[in-house]
Design a protein around this motif. Structure first.
Motif, PDB file in Angstrom:
ATOM      1  N   THR A  96     -16.520  -5.990  -3.916  1.00  0.00           N
ATOM      2  CA  THR A  96     -17.939  -6.320  -3.538  1.00  0.00           C
ATOM      3  C   THR A  96     -18.211  -7.068  -4.560  1.00  0.00           C
ATOM      4  OG1 THR A  96     -18.409  -4.576  -2.364  1.00  0.00           O
ATOM      5  CG2 THR A  96     -20.126  -5.925  -2.656  1.00  0.00           C
ATOM      6  N   ILE A  97     -18.304  -6.843  -5.856  1.00  0.00           N
ATOM      7  CA  ILE A  97     -18.325  -8.015  -6.976  1.00  0.00           C
ATOM      8  C   ILE A  97     -17.575  -9.115  -7.009  1.00  0.00           C
ATOM      9  CG2 ILE A  97     -18.620  -8.068  -9.660  1.00  0.00           C
ATOM     10  CD1 ILE A  97     -19.158  -5.138  -9.655  1.00  0.00           C
ATOM     11  N   GLU A 111     -19.112 -11.749  -4.545  1.00  0.00           N
ATOM     12  CA  GLU A 111     -20.395 -12.075  -5.011  1.00  0.00           C
ATOM     13  C   GLU A 111     -19.830 -13.134  -5.935  1.00  0.00           C
ATOM     14  OE1 GLU A 111     -22.830 -11.855  -3.541  1.00  0.00           O
ATOM     15  OE2 GLU A 111     -23.341 -10.035  -2.583  1.00  0.00           O
ATOM     16  N   ARG A 166     -28.464  -9.048  -5.701  1.00  0.00           N
ATOM     17  CA  ARG A 166     -27.363  -8.688  -6.017  1.00  0.00           C
ATOM     18  C   ARG A 166     -26.282  -9.971  -6.891  1.00  0.00           C
ATOM     19  NH1 ARG A 166     -23.277  -6.915  -1.577  1.00  0.00           N
ATOM     20  NH2 ARG A 166     -24.664  -5.017  -1.459  1.00  0.00           N
ATOM     21  N   GLN A 167     -26.598 -10.959  -6.597  1.00  0.00           N
ATOM     22  CA  GLN A 167     -25.813 -12.085  -7.047  1.00  0.00           C
ATOM     23  C   GLN A 167     -26.823 -12.487  -8.315  1.00  0.00           C
ATOM     24  OE1 GLN A 167     -26.578 -15.015  -4.135  1.00  0.00           O
ATOM     25  NE2 GLN A 167     -24.575 -14.799  -3.247  1.00  0.00           N
ATOM     26  N   ASN A 208     -29.547 -14.111  -4.315  1.00  0.00           N
ATOM     27  CA  ASN A 208     -30.043 -12.577  -3.583  1.00  0.00           C
ATOM     28  C   ASN A 208     -29.990 -11.792  -4.916  1.00  0.00           C
ATOM     29  OD1 ASN A 208     -27.385 -11.514  -4.110  1.00  0.00           O
ATOM     30  ND2 ASN A 208     -26.951 -12.187  -2.013  1.00  0.00           N
ATOM     31  N   LYS A 261     -28.152  -9.839 -10.437  1.00  0.00           N
ATOM     32  CA  LYS A 261     -27.567  -9.174 -11.538  1.00  0.00           C
ATOM     33  C   LYS A 261     -26.134  -9.510 -12.001  1.00  0.00           C
ATOM     34  CE  LYS A 261     -30.603  -5.229  -9.642  1.00  0.00           C
ATOM     35  NZ  LYS A 261     -30.284  -3.892  -9.185  1.00  0.00           N
ATOM     36  N   ILE A 262     -25.414  -9.712 -10.999  1.00  0.00           N
ATOM     37  CA  ILE A 262     -24.074 -10.093 -11.463  1.00  0.00           C
ATOM     38  C   ILE A 262     -23.877 -11.198 -12.204  1.00  0.00           C
ATOM     39  CG2 ILE A 262     -21.854 -10.810 -10.445  1.00  0.00           C
ATOM     40  CD1 ILE A 262     -22.128  -9.153  -8.349  1.00  0.00           C
ATOM     41  N   PHE A 302     -24.238  -1.089 -10.910  1.00  0.00           N
ATOM     42  CA  PHE A 302     -24.801  -1.475  -9.683  1.00  0.00           C
ATOM     43  C   PHE A 302     -24.645  -1.006  -8.395  1.00  0.00           C
ATOM     44  CE2 PHE A 302     -24.123  -5.809 -12.141  1.00  0.00           C
ATOM     45  CZ  PHE A 302     -25.307  -5.674 -12.879  1.00  0.00           C
ATOM     46  N   ILE A 332     -22.129  -0.789  -6.494  1.00  0.00           N
ATOM     47  CA  ILE A 332     -20.953  -1.489  -5.722  1.00  0.00           C
ATOM     48  C   ILE A 332     -19.689  -1.582  -6.238  1.00  0.00           C
ATOM     49  CG2 ILE A 332     -23.004  -2.996  -4.551  1.00  0.00           C
ATOM     50  CD1 ILE A 332     -22.172  -5.132  -6.516  1.00  0.00           C
TER      51      ILE A 332
END
Length: 347
Positions: free
Chosen positions: A42-43, A46, A6-7, A4, A9-10, A36, A38
């Motif tokens: 949350t990071i 992920e 978010r994943q 996704n 970007k991380i 981000f 968040i």
């Protein structure tokens, strides 16, 4: 495997930060450094999922994460953004190419140096042995009382030279006359076509200096045994990478880069077109499985200069924590600039 947003970007943040620092990347670092929107909790969640996917790994329980080979592969294939060369990089490469384009050996050697300087990684340029080696010009020069220098140029404009041991070599003018005989007999002929008849012609033509014929022809015979020319630069750059602080590891790499057969095998896997990236354990050479390799083939032929296309292969070798964006961009820039110069020469 689908990530996704978010994943994605991380994962990209972890890879970029780890490439830059060589330090495991934690959730708090990402939360502080990247906006981000968040929380670090949350990071962390992920990151745990990314670890389950095999894209990152944790070296120690209390440490942050580092990219896996699969993570780097995902980054190179899907996430990485390419960049154009800077003006300085373009001028540097174009000047190097223009200064050496008419001398293949010099061009390959200087290309290795230039790419090592631009990337700060080890660079290897490999010129495979030509299928047919045609002699265009031969020169003989005295060195001292025990040897002469044989300098010869092939149809691909490669300049080759070798010292030949002989007793009481003739003087400069006599060697020039003998070189003329060699050129009259061998010019525009493939080395592979030299036979007993050719040897007899040269023995008769050399007269009292016939003893020099076989040592000189031995130079050309030796060329057929070569696996190709290999030029390296920047190998000592491995000493500055923290992941190779263990001298045993770096010595293994140095040894591998000295093994011609290993390098030939390495470049045999380079695709015919475009830039090819081998990451870590994708490499079958065990001593280089802590490294990544960015390689490409490029043509050195112009329609007016050469009858057949001559190719060479260039490889950039660094740690798996390589700056892939930089290395691939530099490689693409090199290929584009060589092609531009060759086209200009045809006009």
């Amino acid at each position: 495997m689908k990530l996704n947003l978010r994943q994605t970007k991380i994962l990209e943040a972890i890879i970029i930060d780890y490439i830059a620092t060589a330090e495991p990347v934690g959730s708090r670092t990402i939360a502080k450094k990247h906006d981000f929107g968040i929380s670090s909790a949350t990071i962390r969640n992920e990151m745990s999922d990314l670890e389950d996917m095999g894209l990152i790994t944790q070296l120690h329980t209390s440490s942050g994460r580092v990219p896996s080979d699969l993570g780097y592969r995902t980054y190179v294939n899907s996430l990485m953004k390419y960049r154009p060369l800077t003006n300085e990089e373009t001028v540097y490469l174009q000047r190097m190419i223009m200064n050496n384009i008419h001398h293949v050996d010099y061009l390959l050697q200087e290309t290795a140096k230039a790419i090592a300087n631009l990337t700060q990684y080890a660079t290897i340029v490999f010129e495979p042995k030509e299928k047919k080696i045609v002699i265009k010009s031969i020169q003989l020069m005295p060195m001292d009382e025990r040897c002469i220098l044989v300098v010869w140029i092939t149809d691909t404009k490669a300049v080759k030279n070798k010292i030949v041991m002989v007793q009481d070599p003739p003087d400069y003018n006599t060697l020039a006359d003998l070189a003329k005989i060699l050129n009259d007999t061998l010019q525009n002929k493939a080395i592979q076509s030299i036979n007993k008849k050719t040897v007899k012609i040269l023995l008769d033509a050399f007269g009292q200096h016939a003893r020099l014929v076989m040592p000189i022809l031995g130079v050309f015979a030796d060329a057929l045994k070569e696996v190709g020319n290999i030029y390296t630069s920047g190998v000592n750059n491995f000493l500055v990478f923290p992941e190779f602080a263990d001298r045993d590891k770096v010595q293994e790499i140095f040894k591998a880069l000295e093994e011609i057969e290993l390098l030939v095998n390495l470049f045999n896997h380079t695709f015919a077109d475009g830039v090819h990236v081998i990451i870590g354990t994708e490499n079958q050479i065990e001593s280089l499985q802590n490294c990544s390799i960015v390689s490409a083939n490029f043509s050195l032929a112009t329609a007016k200069a050469l009858d057949e296309t001559q190719t060479a292969t260039i490889g950039i070798i660094g740690p798996t924590r390589m700056n892939y964006q930089q290395a691939i961009s530099i490689m693409n820039g090199l290929l584009a600039n060589i092609n531009t110069v060759l086209i200009a020469l045809e006009l």
